[in-house]
Design an enzyme around this catalytic site. Structure first.
Site, mmCIF file in Angstrom:
data_model
loop_
_atom_site.group_PDB
_atom_site.id
_atom_site.type_symbol
_atom_site.label_atom_id
_atom_site.label_comp_id
_atom_site.label_asym_id
_atom_site.label_seq_id
_atom_site.Cartn_x
_atom_site.Cartn_y
_atom_site.Cartn_z
ATOM 1 N N ASN A 194 53.706 79.940 34.396
ATOM 2 C CA ASN A 194 53.866 80.549 35.717
ATOM 3 C C ASN A 194 54.924 79.807 36.510
ATOM 4 O O ASN A 194 55.267 78.656 36.186
ATOM 5 C CB ASN A 194 52.563 80.482 36.530
ATOM 6 C CG ASN A 194 51.469 81.365 35.984
ATOM 7 O OD1 ASN A 194 51.739 82.446 35.458
ATOM 8 N ND2 ASN A 194 50.236 80.915 36.094
ATOM 9 N N GLU A 242 44.152 81.357 30.647
ATOM 10 C CA GLU A 242 45.030 82.171 31.492
ATOM 11 C C GLU A 242 45.793 83.216 30.669
ATOM 12 O O GLU A 242 46.703 83.844 31.159
ATOM 13 C CB GLU A 242 46.017 81.288 32.271
ATOM 14 C CG GLU A 242 45.385 80.619 33.478
ATOM 15 C CD GLU A 242 46.381 79.858 34.343
ATOM 16 O OE1 GLU A 242 46.045 79.612 35.500
ATOM 17 O OE2 GLU A 242 47.477 79.492 33.859
ATOM 18 N N THR A 264 34.897 66.955 32.905
ATOM 19 C CA THR A 264 35.699 66.169 33.846
ATOM 20 C C THR A 264 35.039 66.206 35.219
ATOM 21 O O THR A 264 34.587 67.255 35.687
ATOM 22 C CB THR A 264 37.152 66.680 33.917
ATOM 23 O OG1 THR A 264 37.154 68.073 34.256
ATOM 24 C CG2 THR A 264 37.851 66.500 32.568
ATOM 25 N N ALA A 323 37.347 62.471 40.648
ATOM 26 C CA ALA A 323 37.565 61.043 40.913
ATOM 27 C C ALA A 323 36.571 60.150 40.169
ATOM 28 O O ALA A 323 36.825 58.957 39.968
ATOM 29 C CB ALA A 323 37.479 60.782 42.421
ATOM 30 N N THR A 326 46.410 69.615 42.165
ATOM 31 C CA THR A 326 46.925 70.694 41.309
ATOM 32 C C THR A 326 47.360 70.124 39.956
ATOM 33 O O THR A 326 48.098 69.143 39.904
ATOM 34 C CB THR A 326 48.142 71.373 41.973
ATOM 35 O OG1 THR A 326 47.793 71.774 43.290
ATOM 36 C CG2 THR A 326 48.580 72.599 41.186
ATOM 37 N N ALA A 327 46.877 70.707 38.885
ATOM 38 C CA ALA A 327 47.260 70.368 37.498
ATOM 39 C C ALA A 327 46.681 69.047 36.991
ATOM 40 O O ALA A 327 47.011 68.631 35.884
ATOM 41 C CB ALA A 327 48.775 70.356 37.320
ATOM 42 N N ALA A 328 45.791 68.413 37.755
ATOM 43 C CA ALA A 328 45.186 67.166 37.256
ATOM 44 C C ALA A 328 44.434 67.423 35.947
ATOM 45 O O ALA A 328 44.531 66.645 34.998
ATOM 46 C CB ALA A 328 44.242 66.579 38.300
ATOM 47 N N GLY A 329 43.712 68.541 35.887
ATOM 48 C CA GLY A 329 42.993 68.889 34.661
ATOM 49 C C GLY A 329 43.931 69.180 33.510
ATOM 50 O O GLY A 329 43.652 68.846 32.358
ATOM 51 N N ASP A 330 45.075 69.787 33.820
ATOM 52 C CA ASP A 330 46.058 70.090 32.773
ATOM 53 C C ASP A 330 46.666 68.807 32.212
ATOM 54 O O ASP A 330 46.855 68.679 30.998
ATOM 55 C CB ASP A 330 47.167 70.991 33.326
ATOM 56 C CG ASP A 330 46.616 72.327 33.801
ATOM 57 O OD1 ASP A 330 45.627 72.800 33.222
ATOM 58 O OD2 ASP A 330 47.178 72.893 34.754
ATOM 59 N N GLY A 344 52.805 68.887 43.246
ATOM 60 C CA GLY A 344 53.312 69.769 42.199
ATOM 61 C C GLY A 344 52.458 69.770 40.950
ATOM 62 O O GLY A 344 51.529 68.976 40.798
#
Length: 299
Positions: A12, A141, A221, A224, A249-253, A288
């Site tokens: 995306n 997704e 997960t 923190a 945003t995107a921490a899991g990725d 980001g």
């Protein structure tokens, strides 16, 4: 060179506004900062893995538009093998609208575009790539039927599969039984197991429910707090480094990309999860999605 990590998933373009708080319905907020970043869970995981030293091949579907072309250009710059990326001439590239507040919380609306048209039929000619992969990493997704097909191919070749079940949806017992590792967050684990995850004890209960479906390793997960790991019937809590989060945003990725890299390097499971927690912790200190993914030297 055969890829050690194959990522199949979404790409995306993220349009991000940083605002004092998340708007309530009907509210307009002035004074936000605008950023446009490459995103999508599949792309984020592929970039995270590549920056951490993984040999990554990425399969996705983009539109025949400026967003799709820019994305592929960025993947090439990251050293990702893009030869199996499909271009859709009928649908636009995926776009996500993201608002991030002063507490680093976010809300996201996604227009999937071409991501929804990555089909099982697309993957049939590239199934050899699944066979050769050291690790297959996926998310939700793209159509769940496509995920199920890739998982079945991987199972037939004994290719280990990590599934990050986000955004969460109902998954068949057959699909779950073919996974090597599943990595839900607290909300996703609650929905998949039907057990509300509020603490370490309830996380372990949810993990054992998913493990009973045939998944060898369950990693929940916990933001923190780190991650709860159920591996070889032993439950462990891996703590995350304490950081000042500005954007989750995107921490899991990043966590999943890092986990794939560590496992492709044959690190023991708990060591791999520690590596992943460290990478995710660095990512939340930056704005980001792909832009926040750390490089190996930073760990």
């Amino acid at each position: 060179m055969n890829p050690s990590i194959l990522v199949i998933g979404s790409s995306n373009t993220d349009m991000v506004i940083k605002a004092p708080h998340l708007p309530v319905p009907g509210e307009t907020i002035l004074g936000g900062t605008f950023l446009m970043n490459a995103g999508g869970k599949g792309a984020n995981q592929a970039v995270a893995a590549a920056r951490l030293g993984g040999a990554v091949t990425f399969i996705c579907k983009t539109g025949d538009d400026i967003f799709g072309k820019q994305s592929v250009e960025l993947f090439n710059k990251e050293g990702i093998d893009t030869t199996l990326i499909f271009e859709d001439h009928n649908h636009p590239s995926g776009v996500a609208l993201i608002t991030v507040d002063d507490h680093a919380e976010n809300c996201i609306v996604v227009a999937p575009g071409a991501n929804l048209y990555l089909t099982a039929e697309d993957l049939i000619p590239v199934s050899g790539c699944i066979e050769k992969a050291g690790v297959l990493l996926m998310q939700l997704e793209i159509p769940v039927e496509t995920v199920a097909y890739a998982v079945s191919v991987a199972a037939s070749f004994n290719t280990p599969v990590i599934l990050n079940p986000a955004p969460v949806c109902a998954l068949s017992d057959e699909l779950l039984s073919r996974l090597s590792i599943i990595t839900p967050n607290e909300t996703e684990a609650s929905m998949l197991a039907g057990i509300k995850v509020t603490d370490e004890a309830s996380a372990e209960e949810a993990a054992r429910y998913l493990h009973a479906k045939g998944i060898a390793t369950v990693i929940i997960t916990l933001g923190a707090k780190g991650a709860l790991v159920l591996h070889e019937d032993e439950c462990s809590l891996v703590h995350a480094p304490v950081v000042n989060a500005i954007d989750t945003t995107a921490a899991g990725d990043v966590f999943n990309g890092a986990l794939a890299v560590a496992l492709s390097e044959n690190k023991p499971m708990l060591e791999a999860v520690k590596f992943a927690c460290k990478a995710a912790a660095i990512s939340v200190t930056r704005m980001g999605a792909q832009a926040s993914a750390p490089y190996r030297t930073e760990l």
